[in-house]
Scaffold this motif. Structure first.
Motif, PDB file in Angstrom:
ATOM      1  N   UNK A  49      39.628  35.802  26.224  1.00  0.00           N
ATOM      2  CA  UNK A  49      39.186  34.472  25.837  1.00  0.00           C
ATOM      3  C   UNK A  49      40.320  33.484  26.045  1.00  0.00           C
ATOM      4  N   UNK A  50      40.066  32.375  26.751  1.00  0.00           N
ATOM      5  CA  UNK A  50      41.140  31.409  26.964  1.00  0.00           C
ATOM      6  C   UNK A  50      41.597  30.815  25.635  1.00  0.00           C
ATOM      7  N   UNK A  51      42.882  30.500  25.533  1.00  0.00           N
ATOM      8  CA  UNK A  51      43.371  29.924  24.282  1.00  0.00           C
ATOM      9  C   UNK A  51      42.710  28.576  24.018  1.00  0.00           C
ATOM     10  N   UNK A  52      42.515  28.227  22.751  1.00  0.00           N
ATOM     11  CA  UNK A  52      41.875  26.944  22.457  1.00  0.00           C
ATOM     12  C   UNK A  52      42.749  25.782  22.898  1.00  0.00           C
ATOM     13  N   UNK A  53      42.115  24.771  23.426  1.00  0.00           N
ATOM     14  CA  UNK A  53      42.855  23.581  23.842  1.00  0.00           C
ATOM     15  C   UNK A  53      42.156  22.331  23.329  1.00  0.00           C
TER      16      UNK A  53
ATOM     17  N   UNK B 287      48.544  16.119  23.067  1.00  0.00           N
ATOM     18  CA  UNK B 287      49.738  16.979  23.108  1.00  0.00           C
ATOM     19  C   UNK B 287      50.203  17.290  21.689  1.00  0.00           C
ATOM     20  N   UNK B 288      50.165  16.281  20.823  1.00  0.00           N
ATOM     21  CA  UNK B 288      50.548  16.514  19.432  1.00  0.00           C
ATOM     22  C   UNK B 288      49.553  17.437  18.733  1.00  0.00           C
ATOM     23  N   UNK B 289      48.242  17.140  18.872  1.00  0.00           N
ATOM     24  CA  UNK B 289      47.226  17.960  18.217  1.00  0.00           C
ATOM     25  C   UNK B 289      47.313  19.417  18.676  1.00  0.00           C
ATOM     26  N   UNK B 290      47.571  19.611  19.954  1.00  0.00           N
ATOM     27  CA  UNK B 290      47.687  20.962  20.505  1.00  0.00           C
ATOM     28  C   UNK B 290      48.898  21.682  19.909  1.00  0.00           C
TER      29      UNK B 290
ATOM     30  N   UNK C  22      47.456  25.086  19.233  1.00  0.00           N
ATOM     31  CA  UNK C  22      48.107  26.032  20.125  1.00  0.00           C
ATOM     32  C   UNK C  22      48.972  27.050  19.403  1.00  0.00           C
ATOM     33  N   UNK C  23      49.445  28.018  20.167  1.00  0.00           N
ATOM     34  CA  UNK C  23      50.345  29.035  19.628  1.00  0.00           C
ATOM     35  C   UNK C  23      49.607  30.224  19.054  1.00  0.00           C
ATOM     36  N   UNK C  24      50.385  31.235  18.688  1.00  0.00           N
ATOM     37  CA  UNK C  24      49.820  32.466  18.129  1.00  0.00           C
ATOM     38  C   UNK C  24      49.724  32.367  16.616  1.00  0.00           C
ATOM     39  N   UNK C  25      48.668  32.934  16.089  1.00  0.00           N
ATOM     40  CA  UNK C  25      48.482  33.028  14.634  1.00  0.00           C
ATOM     41  C   UNK C  25      48.186  34.472  14.272  1.00  0.00           C
ATOM     42  N   UNK C  26      48.608  34.920  13.089  1.00  0.00           N
ATOM     43  CA  UNK C  26      49.417  34.196  12.108  1.00  0.00           C
ATOM     44  C   UNK C  26      50.861  34.063  12.583  1.00  0.00           C
TER      45      UNK C  26
END
Length: 195
Positions: free
Chosen positions: A22-26, A58-61, A66-70
């Motif tokens: 699954x593509x990462x959320x953007x 860019x800020x919202x991402x 963006x990034x890995x969780x947790x």
């Protein structure tokens, strides 16, 4: 719904295409120009609003989606505030629980963007934009221990730079609606429910 444990190969695996990850959320906000004050050519207005929205995205991402969780709260820093001026970074850095996912990041497994909108007012002078007000609304869902719907909304004050736009002021609010546990509906008589 475990993602691990699918590594056992049969003797002859069928060459059927495996589903791509699954593509990462953007964040891709819908940029809408609302108002222009001052003299600015009509054929350049939407492009300016789109460029403002790109900086907001860019800020919202970086801050929420963006990034890995947790992940650790400490992973959120000035890098989570791209497009912000030094003064705005200093102010936002004191409010990272509001301006990013810093406080909930250790308790969620992922983020899904529901909607994102940026409405732009431009201030122009002599056919050039000299300022912008971006009205932002980002809605996203979180999974994991802290399953919720998050809504970030407010305004960003922005000025043009040589190549883009910079945020120099902000007024942001954040609302969290925790998902009700599945067991809550099964036992309506239970008292003292607290999320």
């Amino acid at each position: 719904m475990a993602l691990a444990g699918c590594g056992g190969d049969s003797e002859k695996s069928a060459p059927s295409p495996s589903p791509s990850p699954t593509p990462p959320p953007t964040v891709q906000s819908e940029a809408k120009l609302i108002h222009v004050q001052g003299k600015f050519p009509k054929n350049r207005r939407q492009a300016a609003a789109t460029n403002v929205a790109k900086v907001v995205d860019r800020w919202l991402q970086a801050a929420y989606v963006g990034g890995d969780y947790p992940r650790a709260t400490s992973t959120f820093s000035a890098k989570s505030l791209p497009g912000f001026s030094q003064g705005a970074i200093s102010q936002a850095g004191k409010q990272m629980s509001l301006m990013s996912n810093a406080t909930i990041a250790p308790h969620i497994d992922g983020v899904k963007v529901v909607s994102s909108d940026v409405h732009v007012d431009l201030l122009a002078s002599n056919n050039y934009p000299v300022g912008a007000l971006a009205r932002v609304q980002l809605v996203y869902d979180t999974d994991g221990e802290r399953k919720s719907r998050q809504t970030v909304r407010g305004t960003l004050d922005m000025v043009p730079t040589e190549t883009s736009w910079a945020v120099f002021g902000f007024d942001i609010t954040r609302e969290e609606k925790l998902a009700k546990p599945a067991s809550a509906s099964a036992s309506p008589s239970s008292s003292g429910d607290k999320s």
